[in-house]
Design an enzyme around this catalytic site. Structure first.
Site, PDB file in Angstrom:
ATOM      1  N   GLU A  40       5.203  16.941  12.600  1.00 33.54           N
ATOM      2  CA  GLU A  40       5.692  17.210  11.274  1.00 33.54           C
ATOM      3  C   GLU A  40       4.291  17.086  10.604  1.00 33.54           C
ATOM      4  O   GLU A  40       3.464  16.383  10.880  1.00 33.54           O
ATOM      5  CB  GLU A  40       6.625  16.063  11.207  1.00 33.54           C
ATOM      6  CG  GLU A  40       8.012  15.803  11.871  1.00 33.54           C
ATOM      7  CD  GLU A  40       8.465  14.450  11.860  1.00 33.54           C
ATOM      8  OE1 GLU A  40       9.013  14.154  10.671  1.00 33.54           O
ATOM      9  OE2 GLU A  40       8.609  13.840  13.006  1.00 33.54           O
ATOM     10  N   LYS A  58       2.047  15.597   7.536  1.00 38.08           N
ATOM     11  CA  LYS A  58       2.100  14.141   6.964  1.00 38.08           C
ATOM     12  C   LYS A  58       1.691  14.280   5.515  1.00 38.08           C
ATOM     13  O   LYS A  58       0.700  14.808   4.803  1.00 38.08           O
ATOM     14  CB  LYS A  58       0.638  13.588   7.681  1.00 38.08           C
ATOM     15  CG  LYS A  58       0.660  11.998   7.175  1.00 38.08           C
ATOM     16  CD  LYS A  58      -0.579  11.452   7.809  1.00 38.08           C
ATOM     17  CE  LYS A  58      -0.878  10.003   7.592  1.00 38.08           C
ATOM     18  NZ  LYS A  58      -1.265   9.681   6.084  1.00 38.08           N
ATOM     19  N   ASP A  98       1.324  13.336   1.443  1.00 39.73           N
ATOM     20  CA  ASP A  98       0.372  12.206   0.899  1.00 39.73           C
ATOM     21  C   ASP A  98       1.346  11.512  -0.258  1.00 39.73           C
ATOM     22  O   ASP A  98       1.331  12.220  -1.490  1.00 39.73           O
ATOM     23  CB  ASP A  98      -0.727  12.745   0.505  1.00 39.73           C
ATOM     24  CG  ASP A  98      -1.796  11.672   0.279  1.00 39.73           C
ATOM     25  OD1 ASP A  98      -1.750  10.442   0.639  1.00 39.73           O
ATOM     26  OD2 ASP A  98      -2.820  11.887  -0.195  1.00 39.73           O
ATOM     27  N   TYR A 104      11.955  11.265   6.942  1.00 43.10           N
ATOM     28  CA  TYR A 104      11.382  11.518   8.493  1.00 43.10           C
ATOM     29  C   TYR A 104      11.506  10.679   9.299  1.00 43.10           C
ATOM     30  O   TYR A 104      11.298  11.003  10.627  1.00 43.10           O
ATOM     31  CB  TYR A 104       9.944  11.827   8.212  1.00 43.10           C
ATOM     32  CG  TYR A 104       9.027  10.827   7.706  1.00 43.10           C
ATOM     33  CD1 TYR A 104       8.763   9.686   8.352  1.00 43.10           C
ATOM     34  CD2 TYR A 104       8.515  10.903   6.315  1.00 43.10           C
ATOM     35  CE1 TYR A 104       7.973   8.538   7.657  1.00 43.10           C
ATOM     36  CE2 TYR A 104       7.537   9.881   5.835  1.00 43.10           C
ATOM     37  CZ  TYR A 104       7.255   8.823   6.604  1.00 43.10           C
ATOM     38  OH  TYR A 104       6.536   7.959   6.029  1.00 43.10           O
ATOM     39  N   LYS A 136      -5.418  13.904  11.592  1.00 43.52           N
ATOM     40  CA  LYS A 136      -5.962  14.217  10.194  1.00 43.52           C
ATOM     41  C   LYS A 136      -6.642  15.447   9.955  1.00 43.52           C
ATOM     42  O   LYS A 136      -7.683  15.801  10.514  1.00 43.52           O
ATOM     43  CB  LYS A 136      -6.849  12.802   9.407  1.00 43.52           C
ATOM     44  CG  LYS A 136      -6.271  11.646   9.525  1.00 43.52           C
ATOM     45  CD  LYS A 136      -4.784  11.473   8.857  1.00 43.52           C
ATOM     46  CE  LYS A 136      -5.041  11.172   7.361  1.00 43.52           C
ATOM     47  NZ  LYS A 136      -5.230  10.022   6.908  1.00 43.52           N
ATOM     48  N   CYS A 173     -29.900 -13.891   0.390  1.00 42.92           N
ATOM     49  CA  CYS A 173     -28.588 -13.783  -0.167  1.00 42.92           C
ATOM     50  C   CYS A 173     -28.942 -13.206  -1.692  1.00 42.92           C
ATOM     51  O   CYS A 173     -29.538 -14.046  -2.403  1.00 42.92           O
ATOM     52  CB  CYS A 173     -27.878 -15.111  -0.169  1.00 42.92           C
ATOM     53  SG  CYS A 173     -26.147 -14.696  -0.913  1.00 42.92           S
ATOM     54  N   CYS A 210     -27.196 -16.281  -3.952  1.00 44.08           N
ATOM     55  CA  CYS A 210     -27.655 -17.758  -3.827  1.00 44.08           C
ATOM     56  C   CYS A 210     -28.974 -17.964  -3.223  1.00 44.08           C
ATOM     57  O   CYS A 210     -29.367 -19.058  -3.109  1.00 44.08           O
ATOM     58  CB  CYS A 210     -26.641 -18.455  -3.173  1.00 44.08           C
ATOM     59  SG  CYS A 210     -26.798 -18.404  -1.288  1.00 44.08           S
ATOM     60  N   CYS A 248     -25.087 -14.847   5.152  1.00 40.60           N
ATOM     61  CA  CYS A 248     -25.669 -15.769   4.275  1.00 40.60           C
ATOM     62  C   CYS A 248     -24.936 -17.010   4.811  1.00 40.60           C
ATOM     63  O   CYS A 248     -23.625 -17.152   4.947  1.00 40.60           O
ATOM     64  CB  CYS A 248     -25.367 -15.562   3.099  1.00 40.60           C
ATOM     65  SG  CYS A 248     -25.682 -17.059   1.734  1.00 40.60           S
ATOM     66  N   CYS A 262     -22.628 -20.708  -1.862  1.00 38.22           N
ATOM     67  CA  CYS A 262     -22.692 -19.335  -2.301  1.00 38.22           C
ATOM     68  C   CYS A 262     -21.294 -18.926  -2.886  1.00 38.22           C
ATOM     69  O   CYS A 262     -20.320 -18.792  -2.534  1.00 38.22           O
ATOM     70  CB  CYS A 262     -22.698 -18.527  -1.093  1.00 38.22           C
ATOM     71  SG  CYS A 262     -23.092 -16.745  -1.433  1.00 38.22           S
TER      72      CYS A 262
END
Length: 665
Positions: free
Chosen positions: A111, A113, A115, A222, A309, A403, A406, A421, A427
């Site tokens: 079937e 697909k 969207d 479906y 896809k 980082c 921090c 980190c 942080c």
């Protein structure tokens, strides 16, 4: 004809005309004639409210206002699909199916697909009772009032429909209707909508259903789930649903091989642009519903379905800057900040670069022109660099070593692609990230509290961890930016209500590294309460089904931290659930502990799902395929002969449904 009979005759006639127009695309009267009939019915219903009918065609015009969309648990979970991008992916999937089912011929239903926005409709006795969005698959939002305005959704069914069932599909916005909506917006001096899918999804959460009724939304169905359906194949599902009055796409085909599936895919990859709706692939399902039942599900997806896809759209644009984000676990993610570019219907400004290795592998640099595509047409990713456009003064990217928030020195353990980190409690993005995870929908699902508000609360010094949420009051929250009295009240109420969330979701909400939803459920089931889990040894954790070295070590480390224990004790004092409910513990035993069962065939006294639940409730494990680790094969009617042969070859006991139920006595 009396008034009641006249009203019923008008309703039946309008339902038929509505079906002809919106489902069959074959109108038999003019719009004017339809409107005259509808107006006559509306007048009669207004004069005779005693003949009210929740499925009347007059309710299609909307007018109901929904301030807050109630969260509703799906009776049957809505799974996501595994994706494939090549014939090899499909062939590997087919091999896994054959391994599970044995040497039996397998047909596939293909079937398109579509969207759109996923929806689950519940019908009882032929009447629409509820419409719920997909949400997280376990629960979604009740949008029934809005869905009733969509003309292709039948409010009442016809034919030989089951007593009760859920039917799943997509709410879509056809290209023609989308273009018309945007033309009207431009004429009114408003910005156009970006793409049909997001517009359809946003329509479902509009508070005024009259506005939803004005949008040319359609519902394409479906999939049917429920007991006693008396349907044997996916293709029959489509035919039956169409006969009951649903709008079911006619593009579907039964294929006998991967070659036939690929022929379907290749045809529609070209011809999909002739369709009135957005499509992004083909859904391939095992056609036989009994085989679907045999194959079952992984933690996230059905084993019997695969989404193929279509090739992702690709564009090129300028990479202006590489910045770095800090996640709640301290993981650093590099982000490409791009010149805005339109890709698959949305404007893309940023894309993940994953890690230092990926940047080095593709030699990605600031100032490069890069190729961007949407992985599965959802998440933007950079797939390469246009080296012909690289500036002469370009220099290689040097990955950060401290980082960005921090300034703690980053660490990277051997075999891990990410830098981290280690400043766990100091942080800021890690602190707010943990709280945002705690309040998220799949975790504590705290209404009235979002990610931006968490950051504001932290910035103002009102919270430092998720336990602090439970001592907030309205007066503290109201002075925050964009916070009024009502929203402050909702926030405090939402936090208070979260103490009802069950233990397994609380465990997930704590944010223990590597403990996702499925692992949290396994640990909650194995240990029943947080105290037993906190005192579990490494070896004991390793003995729990699907708990490996990495997860066991992470759980031990989390509970060895005094600050974490202190936060848990505070949460306990506020009433947060740290043990399985009496309802969950009811009928649970250790009778089958250490035994693995494979369930195959059709059963008389209990359904296959009930049988699997009985195994798990009594401490056993449900296996998906027969191996040397299988303790018993529970054999029902119509079980595949290959399973029996394999079990006999491995000397695995084959027991009946009655034998199994006796084991529980």
């Amino acid at each position: 004809m009396n008034i009641k009979e006249k009203i019923e005759a008008l309703r039946n006639s309008l339902r038929e005309h509505n079906h002809n127009y919106y489902v069959l695309d074959n109108p038999t009267i003019s719009d004017y004639e339809f409107d005259i009939m509808l107006k006559e019915l509306q007048d009669l219903e207004d004069q005779h409210p005693e003949f009210h009918d929740a499925t009347s065609p007059t309710l299609r015009v909307g007018g109901g206002i929904t301030k807050y969309f109630e969260t509703v648990a799906h009776e049957h979970r809505m799974y996501s699909l595994e994706n494939s991008y090549s014939k090899e992916d499909l062939e590997d999937w087919e091999k896994r199916i054959q391994k599970n089912l044995g040497d039996v011929p397998v047909e596939f239903t293909c079937e398109l697909k579509y969207d759109g926005a996923s929806i689950s409709l519940t019908y009882e006795k032929g009447q629409l009772m509820r419409a719920v969005t997909r949400g997280d698959g376990f629960q979604g939002d009740d949008v029934t009032t809005n869905i009733k305005t969509i003309k292709s959704v039948p409010l009442r069914l016809k034919g030989d429909y089951p007593e009760k069932f859920d039917i799943r599909g997509e709410i879509v916005l056809p290209f023609e209707g989308f273009a018309k909506m945007n033309q009207e917006r431009l004429e009114n001096g408003e910005d156009p909508y970006m793409n049909p899918r997001n517009t359809a999804s946003g329509s479902l959460k509009l508070q005024d259903s009259a506005l939803v009724a004005q949008r040319p939304l359609e519902c394409l169905l479906y999939s049917i789930v429920g007991p006693n359906l008396n349907i044997s194949s996916q293709f029959e599902v489509l035919e039956k649903a169409r006969s009951w009055g649903f709008k079911v796409p006619t593009v579907a085909e039964v294929c006998k091989s991967t070659d036939e599936v690929m022929a379907f895919v290749e045809y529609w990859d070209v011809h999909r642009h002739e369709l009135p709706y957005e499509t992004d692939g083909v859904v391939v399902k095992v056609n036989n519903l009994q085989y679907q039942d045999e194959l079952g599900y992984t933690a996230k997806s059905p084993r019997w379905a695969m989404a193929y896809k279509f090739k992702a759209e690709q564009v090129s644009t300028l990479l202006n800057e590489i910045t770095y984000q800090v996640g709640r676990t301290g993981a650093i993610t590099p982000v490409a900040n791009l010149n805005p570019v339109l890709l698959a219907g949305t404007t893309v400004k940023r894309a993940s670069l994953h890690n230092a290795d990926q940047i080095a592998k593709l030699d990605i640099r600031e100032g490069d022109t890069v190729f961007v595509e949407k992985g599965g047409e959802i998440i933007p990713k950079i797939i390469g660099v246009d080296f012909s456009k690289r500036p002469a003064d370009s220099s290689p990217t040097v990955y950060i070593d401290h980082c960005p928030e921090c300034h703690t020195k980053l660490e990277r353990t051997e075999g891990d692609a990410k830098h981290y980190c280690t400043n766990y409690y100091g942080c800021p993005p890690q602190i707010t990230g943990r709280i945002q995870h705690y309040i998220s929908r799949k975790a504590m699902d705290i209404e009235g509290l979002g990610g931006e508000t968490v950051e504001l609360l932290f910035k103002e010094g009102l919270i430092e961890n998720y336990a602090d949420l439970y001592v907030l009051n309205k007066e503290q929250v109201m002075p925050l930016e964009r916070m009024a009295e009502k929203s402050a009240e909702n926030l405090v109420k939402g936090v208070a209500k979260s103490v009802e969330i069950p233990f397994e979701r609380v465990l997930f909400a704590l944010g223990i590294r590597f403990v996702g939803e499925t692992v949290a459920k396994k640990l909650a089931k194995a240990y029943k309460n947080i105290d037993a889990l906190m005192s579990a040894s490494y070896d004991e954790l390793m003995s729990v089904d699907e708990i490996g070295q990495v997860i066991a070590a992470s759980v031990i480390e989390f509970f060895q931290n005094e600050k974490n224990i202190e936060i848990i004790e505070r949460l306990k004092s506020y009433g947060v659930q740290f043990e399985l409910s009496a309802e969950k513990l009811e009928n649970q035993t250790e009778l089958l502990k250490g035994s693995t069962f494979v369930v195959s065939g059709v059963f008389e006294k209990v359904s296959r799902d009930e049988l699997k639940k009985l195994i798990e409730d009594n401490g056993g494990k449900v296996g998906s395929s027969i191996s040397s680790k299988t303790s018993y094969l529970v054999a029902g009617d119509k079980m595949g002969p290959s399973k029996r042969t394999k079990a006999e070859g491995l000397n695995i006991p084959i027991i009946s449904e009655d034998d199994f139920l006796e084991m529980l006595q």
